[in-house]
Write a protein that holds these residues in place. Structure first.
Motif, PDB file in Angstrom:
ATOM      1  N   ARG A 256       0.827  -1.209   0.000  1.00 19.63           N
ATOM      2  CA  ARG A 256       0.000   0.000   0.000  1.00 19.63           C
ATOM      3  C   ARG A 256       0.860   1.258   0.000  1.00 19.63           C
ATOM      4  O   ARG A 256       0.518   2.271  -0.627  1.00 19.63           O
ATOM      5  CB  ARG A 256      -0.944  -0.020   1.200  1.00 19.63           C
ATOM      6  CG  ARG A 256      -2.077  -1.029   1.054  1.00 19.63           C
ATOM      7  CD  ARG A 256      -2.886  -1.160   2.316  1.00 19.63           C
ATOM      8  NE  ARG A 256      -3.589   0.082   2.652  1.00 19.63           N
ATOM      9  CZ  ARG A 256      -4.278   0.252   3.780  1.00 19.63           C
ATOM     10  NH1 ARG A 256      -4.330  -0.721   4.671  1.00 19.63           N
ATOM     11  NH2 ARG A 256      -4.893   1.391   4.020  1.00 19.63           N
ATOM     12  N   ILE A 257       1.989   1.213   0.689  1.00 19.98           N
ATOM     13  CA  ILE A 257       2.946   2.323   0.634  1.00 19.98           C
ATOM     14  C   ILE A 257       3.440   2.500  -0.794  1.00 19.98           C
ATOM     15  O   ILE A 257       3.524   3.627  -1.311  1.00 19.98           O
ATOM     16  CB  ILE A 257       4.118   2.062   1.593  1.00 19.98           C
ATOM     17  CG1 ILE A 257       3.651   2.213   3.045  1.00 19.98           C
ATOM     18  CG2 ILE A 257       5.284   3.015   1.308  1.00 19.98           C
ATOM     19  CD1 ILE A 257       4.663   1.769   4.072  1.00 19.98           C
ATOM     20  N   PHE A 258       3.757   1.401  -1.451  1.00 18.51           N
ATOM     21  CA  PHE A 258       4.202   1.458  -2.847  1.00 18.51           C
ATOM     22  C   PHE A 258       3.159   2.151  -3.719  1.00 18.51           C
ATOM     23  O   PHE A 258       3.481   3.046  -4.514  1.00 18.51           O
ATOM     24  CB  PHE A 258       4.442   0.050  -3.390  1.00 18.51           C
ATOM     25  CG  PHE A 258       5.698  -0.620  -2.887  1.00 18.51           C
ATOM     26  CD1 PHE A 258       6.571   0.018  -2.031  1.00 18.51           C
ATOM     27  CD2 PHE A 258       6.007  -1.908  -3.288  1.00 18.51           C
ATOM     28  CE1 PHE A 258       7.724  -0.589  -1.581  1.00 18.51           C
ATOM     29  CE2 PHE A 258       7.162  -2.532  -2.857  1.00 18.51           C
ATOM     30  CZ  PHE A 258       8.015  -1.876  -1.992  1.00 18.51           C
ATOM     31  N   THR A 259       1.909   1.740  -3.572  1.00 13.42           N
ATOM     32  CA  THR A 259       0.832   2.300  -4.393  1.00 13.42           C
ATOM     33  C   THR A 259       0.712   3.807  -4.180  1.00 13.42           C
ATOM     34  O   THR A 259       0.571   4.574  -5.142  1.00 13.42           O
ATOM     35  CB  THR A 259      -0.507   1.618  -4.062  1.00 13.42           C
ATOM     36  OG1 THR A 259      -0.420   0.224  -4.366  1.00 13.42           O
ATOM     37  CG2 THR A 259      -1.656   2.237  -4.864  1.00 13.42           C
ATOM     38  N   LYS A 260       0.783   4.252  -2.929  1.00 10.24           N
ATOM     39  CA  LYS A 260       0.681   5.677  -2.635  1.00 10.24           C
ATOM     40  C   LYS A 260       1.826   6.477  -3.246  1.00 10.24           C
ATOM     41  O   LYS A 260       1.671   7.664  -3.559  1.00 10.24           O
ATOM     42  CB  LYS A 260       0.631   5.895  -1.123  1.00 10.24           C
ATOM     43  CG  LYS A 260      -0.729   5.553  -0.503  1.00 10.24           C
ATOM     44  CD  LYS A 260      -0.747   5.828   0.977  1.00 10.24           C
ATOM     45  CE  LYS A 260      -2.151   5.667   1.533  1.00 10.24           C
ATOM     46  NZ  LYS A 260      -3.105   6.700   1.049  1.00 10.24           N
ATOM     47  N   LEU A 261       2.981   5.827  -3.430  1.00 12.07           N
ATOM     48  CA  LEU A 261       4.151   6.517  -3.980  1.00 12.07           C
ATOM     49  C   LEU A 261       4.351   6.230  -5.467  1.00 12.07           C
ATOM     50  O   LEU A 261       5.390   6.590  -6.039  1.00 12.07           O
ATOM     51  CB  LEU A 261       5.401   6.107  -3.190  1.00 12.07           C
ATOM     52  CG  LEU A 261       5.396   6.542  -1.714  1.00 12.07           C
ATOM     53  CD1 LEU A 261       6.617   5.981  -0.992  1.00 12.07           C
ATOM     54  CD2 LEU A 261       5.371   8.066  -1.597  1.00 12.07           C
ATOM     55  N   GLY A 262       3.363   5.611  -6.105  1.00 10.00           N
ATOM     56  CA  GLY A 262       3.445   5.364  -7.548  1.00 10.00           C
ATOM     57  C   GLY A 262       4.379   4.236  -7.937  1.00 10.00           C
ATOM     58  O   GLY A 262       4.866   4.195  -9.068  1.00 10.00           O
ATOM     59  N   ILE A 263       4.631   3.319  -7.033  1.00  9.64           N
ATOM     60  CA  ILE A 263       5.496   2.171  -7.292  1.00  9.64           C
ATOM     61  C   ILE A 263       4.624   0.969  -7.639  1.00  9.64           C
ATOM     62  O   ILE A 263       3.602   0.724  -7.001  1.00  9.64           O
ATOM     63  CB  ILE A 263       6.366   1.849  -6.054  1.00  9.64           C
ATOM     64  CG1 ILE A 263       7.241   3.047  -5.697  1.00  9.64           C
ATOM     65  CG2 ILE A 263       7.212   0.604  -6.275  1.00  9.64           C
ATOM     66  CD1 ILE A 263       7.912   2.932  -4.340  1.00  9.64           C
ATOM     67  N   THR A 264       5.025   0.202  -8.644  1.00  7.25           N
ATOM     68  CA  THR A 264       4.264  -0.956  -9.092  1.00  7.25           C
ATOM     69  C   THR A 264       4.930  -2.241  -8.621  1.00  7.25           C
ATOM     70  O   THR A 264       6.092  -2.515  -8.955  1.00  7.25           O
ATOM     71  CB  THR A 264       4.156  -0.980 -10.625  1.00  7.25           C
ATOM     72  OG1 THR A 264       3.534   0.230 -11.064  1.00  7.25           O
ATOM     73  CG2 THR A 264       3.329  -2.170 -11.098  1.00  7.25           C
ATOM     74  N   SER A 265       4.188  -3.034  -7.870  1.00  8.39           N
ATOM     75  CA  SER A 265       4.700  -4.331  -7.421  1.00  8.39           C
ATOM     76  C   SER A 265       4.636  -5.342  -8.572  1.00  8.39           C
ATOM     77  O   SER A 265       3.608  -5.462  -9.251  1.00  8.39           O
ATOM     78  CB  SER A 265       3.882  -4.841  -6.236  1.00  8.39           C
ATOM     79  OG  SER A 265       4.233  -6.157  -5.909  1.00  8.39           O
ATOM     80  N   THR A 266       5.710  -6.063  -8.780  1.00  2.97           N
ATOM     81  CA  THR A 266       5.748  -7.085  -9.843  1.00  2.97           C
ATOM     82  C   THR A 266       5.750  -8.500  -9.272  1.00  2.97           C
ATOM     83  O   THR A 266       5.508  -9.461  -9.991  1.00  2.97           O
ATOM     84  CB  THR A 266       6.992  -6.908 -10.726  1.00  2.97           C
ATOM     85  OG1 THR A 266       8.172  -6.963  -9.909  1.00  2.97           O
ATOM     86  CG2 THR A 266       6.949  -5.575 -11.455  1.00  2.97           C
TER      87      THR A 266
END
Length: 281
Positions: free
Chosen positions: A54-64
């Motif tokens: 969720r932190i990734f999503t808020k910072l525009g990071i895409t989980s692969t």
């Protein structure tokens, strides 16, 4: 699934990045694309993964690639990979690592304790107290669940659990025994648990109508004898052991015949050792 609010996630990010990442800004690398990977450096039960995503999503990071909380990984296993701008990856790096290392440390200790207890008594429950460090309850509860335990008590509003500190205001244990029926009538849908330290008090209360007894700091072998006697008085009563129970002695307490082991020890210890690498894409 445990609910953790967006406000909490935002607060965790803001705590580490109050304004901007000065290092990344001055190096001029923020606009470059990169990849971040999280790898276990030892046997680990994961916890906090979903919050990191969720932190990734808020910072525009895409989980692969990611494994869920509760997954067991071994040394060298990569369990999260994600892509994004270097500025975002560096903002997410430490807060994510801290969440994963502390939460997974709790989850790993919890699983080791649960496995030991269940190996000698498959029916015993392992319950974590509410003695987590203030401000960390959400992550701590998630971590003990990931490790296979359950919360003993989530807060003062949840259960009726009487300690000697309460009895001090009633006069003595006999006065407590006399008011059990009144307590039950006022909170008829709640179970009443009382912490005791002696067989005499346990016998008195088991005849008074309490639903459960929590034995504090009684050696496991002595506790087994007490449990047998109390079961003879009230076979339906719930019996819990607490105080000083940890990974080194949990099997002894699991053999005592109690229904549940109440412990704090999984909250305190070394964080999991997790490595983080970044590379330019």
């Amino acid at each position: 699934m445990q609910y953790i609010s967006d406000e909490t996630i935002d607060r965790w990010i803001k705590e580490d990045v109050p304004y901007l990442d000065l290092t990344t800004l001055t190096l001029g690398i923020g606009g470059l694309k990169g990849k971040i990977s999280f790898k276990a450096r030892e046997f680990t039960v994961l916890s906090g993964v979903e919050e990191v995503l969720r932190i990734f999503t808020k910072l525009g990071i895409t989980s692969t690639r990611s494994l869920s909380s509760g997954s067991v990984v071994n040394k060298g296993d990569i369990f999260i990979e994600a892509e994004g701008l270097a500025s975002s990856l560096h903002m997410a790096w430490k807060v994510s690592m801290n969440i994963l290392e502390y939460s997974s440390g709790i989850a790993t200790r919890t699983k080791k304790m649960v496995d030991k207890a269940k190996s000698v008594n498959p029916h015993v429950a392992v319950l974590a107290t509410r003695k987590s460090f203030p401000g960390t309850k959400e992550l701590s509860i998630k971590a003990i669940l990931a490790g296979g335990a359950f919360p003993h008590r989530l807060g003062l509003s949840e259960t009726i659990l009487t300690f000697k500190q309460h009895v001090a205001f009633l006069g003595d244990i006999n006065n407590l025994a006399r008011v059990i029926k009144e307590i039950k009538s006022n909170a008829c849908e709640k179970k009443i648990i009382v912490e005791v330290e002696t067989l005499e008090d346990a016998c008195l209360l088991s005849e008074s109508g309490v639903d459960g007894l929590q034995f504090d700091k009684i050696p496991a072998l002595e506790l087994k004898s007490i449990v047998d006697q109390i079961r003879g008085i009230n076979p339906q009563i719930t019996l819990l052991g607490a105080g000083g129970i940890n990974e080194s002695n949990i099997e002894e307490y699991a053999r005592s015949g109690i229904d549940a082991i109440v412990t704090t020890s999984m909250y305190f210890g070394k964080p999991s050792d997790i490595g983080v690498t970044m590379e330019k894409l």
